[in-house]
Design an enzyme around this catalytic site. Structure first.
Site, mmCIF file in Angstrom:
data_model
loop_
_atom_site.group_PDB
_atom_site.id
_atom_site.type_symbol
_atom_site.label_atom_id
_atom_site.label_comp_id
_atom_site.label_asym_id
_atom_site.label_seq_id
_atom_site.Cartn_x
_atom_site.Cartn_y
_atom_site.Cartn_z
ATOM 1 N N LYS A 137 1.159 5.973 10.186
ATOM 2 C CA LYS A 137 0.775 7.385 10.055
ATOM 3 C C LYS A 137 0.302 7.965 11.396
ATOM 4 C CE LYS A 137 -0.408 7.126 5.145
ATOM 5 N NZ LYS A 137 -1.359 7.612 4.121
ATOM 6 N N TYR A 148 5.756 13.182 -0.762
ATOM 7 C CA TYR A 148 4.558 12.934 -1.569
ATOM 8 C C TYR A 148 4.525 13.788 -2.844
ATOM 9 C CZ TYR A 148 2.243 9.929 1.895
ATOM 10 O OH TYR A 148 1.884 8.878 2.718
ATOM 11 N N PHE A 156 -5.965 16.280 -3.346
ATOM 12 C CA PHE A 156 -5.835 15.942 -1.917
ATOM 13 C C PHE A 156 -4.434 16.239 -1.361
ATOM 14 C CE2 PHE A 156 -5.215 12.013 -4.389
ATOM 15 C CZ PHE A 156 -3.951 11.611 -3.959
ATOM 16 N N ARG A 179 1.759 -4.645 0.989
ATOM 17 C CA ARG A 179 0.537 -4.045 0.422
ATOM 18 C C ARG A 179 -0.680 -4.934 0.679
ATOM 19 N NH1 ARG A 179 1.092 0.492 -2.123
ATOM 20 N NH2 ARG A 179 -0.733 0.277 -3.462
ATOM 21 N N THR A 213 -6.329 1.403 -0.187
ATOM 22 C CA THR A 213 -6.054 2.768 0.308
ATOM 23 C C THR A 213 -7.239 3.323 1.090
ATOM 24 O OG1 THR A 213 -4.689 3.141 -1.655
ATOM 25 C CG2 THR A 213 -5.364 5.096 -0.431
ATOM 26 N N ARG A 219 -5.643 -1.687 7.339
ATOM 27 C CA ARG A 219 -6.522 -0.519 7.149
ATOM 28 C C ARG A 219 -7.960 -0.829 7.555
ATOM 29 N NH1 ARG A 219 -3.396 1.265 1.699
ATOM 30 N NH2 ARG A 219 -2.141 2.972 2.558
ATOM 31 N N ASN A 265 -5.444 6.850 7.013
ATOM 32 C CA ASN A 265 -5.561 5.429 6.649
ATOM 33 C C ASN A 265 -4.438 4.551 7.234
ATOM 34 O OD1 ASN A 265 -3.541 6.254 4.916
ATOM 35 N ND2 ASN A 265 -4.416 5.330 3.088
ATOM 36 N N HIS A 297 1.293 3.660 5.256
ATOM 37 C CA HIS A 297 1.720 3.836 3.870
ATOM 38 C C HIS A 297 2.673 2.699 3.549
ATOM 39 C CE1 HIS A 297 3.574 5.525 0.240
ATOM 40 N NE2 HIS A 297 4.723 5.144 0.779
ATOM 41 N N GLU A 341 12.220 5.494 -1.519
ATOM 42 C CA GLU A 341 11.597 5.902 -0.248
ATOM 43 C C GLU A 341 12.478 5.497 0.946
ATOM 44 O OE1 GLU A 341 7.554 4.415 -0.242
ATOM 45 O OE2 GLU A 341 6.960 5.795 -1.831
#
Ligand code: CMP
Length: 137
Positions: free
Chosen positions: A9, A49, A57, A85, A91, A102, A112, A115, A126
């Site tokens: 990100k 998203y 949010f 993950r 998250t 993270r 964060n 993704h 995706e």
């Protein structure tokens, strides 16, 4: 063999930790099958998203994801989706286990760092969202 989508990100790109994050994947048995740096516009981020459209949010999320360049990747390996993950951590970085991406690189639940797809079905969608078949090698 599975494939999953990973995004580095804008916060992590700005910090200059692309290489450190990619190293976490490669050191843990995930292969980079595709990779590109790009700048999302509000339409593309909003579409990506869309599942969060009704969440409070959503606006901030779209704003944040368009605030600077990102790096999108297809990661490939055994149990790639769940492995990614695990490597990312929770998250909210405050809840992320020690040693996760993270915990080490993220600042907040919005900024964060990464993704990762949360199911194999979402991973396939995706990946298609960002990459053509020819780009995944
Ligand atoms: P990501 O895995 O990219 O998926 C949606 C993103 O929304 C999530 O990471 C967070 O960065 C962001 N977000 C902001 N607030 C929340 C929240 N309360 N719950 C879940 N995700 C949130």
């Amino acid at each position: 063999m599975e494939q999953t989508l990973s995004i580095i990100k804008p916060d992590a790109v700005k910090k200059g930790v692309i290489g450190k994050i990619v190293d976490r994947f490669e050191s843990n048995g995930l292969r980079v099958a595709a990779m590109k740096k790009m700048q999302l516009d509000a339409n593309k981020a909003g579409e990506f998203y869309a599942v969060h459209k009704e969440r409070p949010f959503y606006g901030e999320l779209v704003q944040f994801m368009t605030s600077g360049p990102i790096v999108v990747m297809v990661l490939e390996g055994e149990e790639a989706m769940s492995k990614n993950r695990d490597l990312m951590g929770a998250t909210n970085p405050k809840e992320a286990a020690k040693g996760t991406i993270r915990a080490d690189f993220a600042d907040s639940i919005d900024a964060n760092a990464v993704h990762g797809s949360d199911s194999l079905e979402n991973a396939a969608n995706e990946i298609k969202f960002f990459f053509s078949k020819e780009e995944v090698i």
